[in-house]
Each structure stands twice: as C-alpha cells, then as structure tokens.
Design an enzyme around this catalytic site. Structure first.
Site, PDB file in Angstrom:
ATOM      1  CE1 TYR A 119      -0.009   8.099   5.151  1.00 36.98           C
ATOM      2  CE2 TYR A 119      -0.392  10.312   4.321  1.00 36.98           C
ATOM      3  CZ  TYR A 119      -0.788   8.985   4.446  1.00 36.98           C
ATOM      4  OH  TYR A 119      -1.953   8.565   3.867  1.00 36.98           O
ATOM      5  CG  PHE A 130      -0.955   0.865   6.968  1.00 36.41           C
ATOM      6  CD1 PHE A 130      -1.652   2.065   6.923  1.00 36.41           C
ATOM      7  CD2 PHE A 130      -0.081   0.643   8.017  1.00 36.41           C
ATOM      8  CE1 PHE A 130      -1.471   3.023   7.902  1.00 36.41           C
ATOM      9  CE2 PHE A 130       0.096   1.595   9.006  1.00 36.41           C
ATOM     10  CZ  PHE A 130      -0.596   2.790   8.949  1.00 36.41           C
ATOM     11  CG  ASP A 131      -2.160   5.382   3.338  1.00 35.06           C
ATOM     12  OD1 ASP A 131      -2.007   5.449   2.106  1.00 35.06           O
ATOM     13  OD2 ASP A 131      -2.898   6.148   3.966  1.00 35.06           O
ATOM     14  CB  ILE A 146      -5.648   8.283  13.727  1.00 32.02           C
ATOM     15  CG1 ILE A 146      -4.202   8.536  13.289  1.00 32.02           C
ATOM     16  CG2 ILE A 146      -6.358   7.315  12.797  1.00 32.02           C
ATOM     17  CD1 ILE A 146      -3.311   7.303  13.290  1.00 32.02           C
ATOM     18  CG  PHE A 189       2.062   7.016  10.861  1.00 31.11           C
ATOM     19  CD1 PHE A 189       1.432   6.901   9.635  1.00 31.11           C
ATOM     20  CD2 PHE A 189       1.387   6.611  12.002  1.00 31.11           C
ATOM     21  CE1 PHE A 189       0.144   6.384   9.544  1.00 31.11           C
ATOM     22  CE2 PHE A 189       0.104   6.107  11.924  1.00 31.11           C
ATOM     23  CZ  PHE A 189      -0.518   5.986  10.698  1.00 31.11           C
TER      24      PHE A 189
END
Length: 197
Positions: A119, A130-131, A146, A189
C-alpha cells in the site's frame, strides 16, 4: 417582589430539571445521538456528572433509569436510552469510497482472513505521502487496522488493486497520528492484495 418578577422566576425554574429523571431526559436531549437506539448509559452518566455533579455509580441514578423506563418516559435498547416520542436525527452514514483499479482473479478476502497487502497512503488534502509498505500483514475485520481498511479491503480478490478514500472518522479521527497525519484528516490509499493466508 412584583408579580411580573414572580412570573419570570417561576418560568425559569420550570425549565430547569428538578428530579433526577428530568435531568436524565435533559442529558439525552442535550447529547447528539450516534445510533438509532439513543444515548449510551455511560454518555448520559458523564453528562450528569459534569453538569450536575451526580455520581455515575449511584443507586439513585440506576433507580431513576429504571423508573423512567417503567413509567414509559424512556425507551431502553441494551445500554442505550432515548426519550419516548423524541425523533432521532442521525448523522448521515459515513462511507469509504472504493475505486477498483484492477479486480484480481483469486480468492476474495473476508473478515477473519489474514491478508498481506502492498500500500501507499497519502493525505487527501494535499497528496503528501505519509506511509507505504511493500508487504504488510494483518487480520481483516479484527480491528488491527483503521476501520476504513477493514471495510475497503473486504471482498478484494488476490492480485486486485484498489484506491480507497477513507474519511477521517473511519481513519485516525480527531486524534490523528502525528506528526504524519494531522487530526481530522481524510486519507487516500492505493492497496494491492498480495495474499490471503
């Protein structure tokens, strides 16, 4: 004291809840509902503690809830209460948005499955990453990630790729995940389902 002053003071006192049951009704009406069953006993007790300094564990409070239900003033579902006859306006249901990029052709992921995904996460506000991970494993539907992921990855097929728009309430909500994710951030995402174990 003039008769006008007496009338206005009696009106003011009549709008102030007097009995414990009146205070419970006031607490229910002052708290926005989040489900059709009404307001949880815990939320009502917290409100009563903050507004009227009523101890949440008191036997009087327990008896007042029972009295309200017995008299037909309150409707109880589980541990939630609402005032009989009051309409409940729920907030519009918040949903994730799913864009199927590639459908995949393998088995579909279900809650309880251990899944492995690749992802990349970005902030919806400015597209800042952010990731990301090339391999991340978790149990779908178990609350390990989440809520937006538990909802958005369900029914994906192995080899499939999706773009998920996750509103803040189904992501990190009011707390965020600082410093990368500010509070109340909507997230995007791109997720590829690599494997179901």
């Amino acid at each position: 004291m003039s008769s006008t002053a007496k009338k206005s003071s009696s009106k003011a006192s009549s709008s102030t809840p007097k009995t414990l049951l009146d205070k419970i009704v006031h607490a229910i009406r002052a708290t926005p509902p989040t489900n059709p069953n009404g307001i949880s006993r815990t939320s009502i007790a917290k409100y009563l503690q903050s507004e009227y300094s009523i101890e949440s564990k008191s036997s009087q409070l327990k008896n007042a809830f029972k009295k309200g239900v017995d008299k037909g003033v309150l409707l109880q579902t589980g541990q939630s209460f609402r005032v009989k006859g009051d309409k409940i306006d729920l907030p519009e249901e918040v949903k994730i948005c799913i864009e199927e990029i590639e459908e995949g052709n393998g088995q579909a992921a279900q809650h309880g499955d251990t899944v492995v995904v690749k992802y990349r996460g970005t902030l919806a506000s400015d597209g800042e990453e952010f990731d990301k991970a090339s391999s991340f494993e978790f149990t779908l539907g178990a609350g390990e990630v989440i809520k937006g992921w538990d909802l958005g990855i369900k029914d994906m097929k192995v080899g499939g790729k999706r773009k998920l728009f996750v509103p803040s309430i189904l992501g990190y909500g009011k707390r965020g995940a600082m410093p990368e994710i500010p509070p109340n951030s909507d997230l995007n995402f791109v997720v590829t389902l690599k494997e179901i174990k």
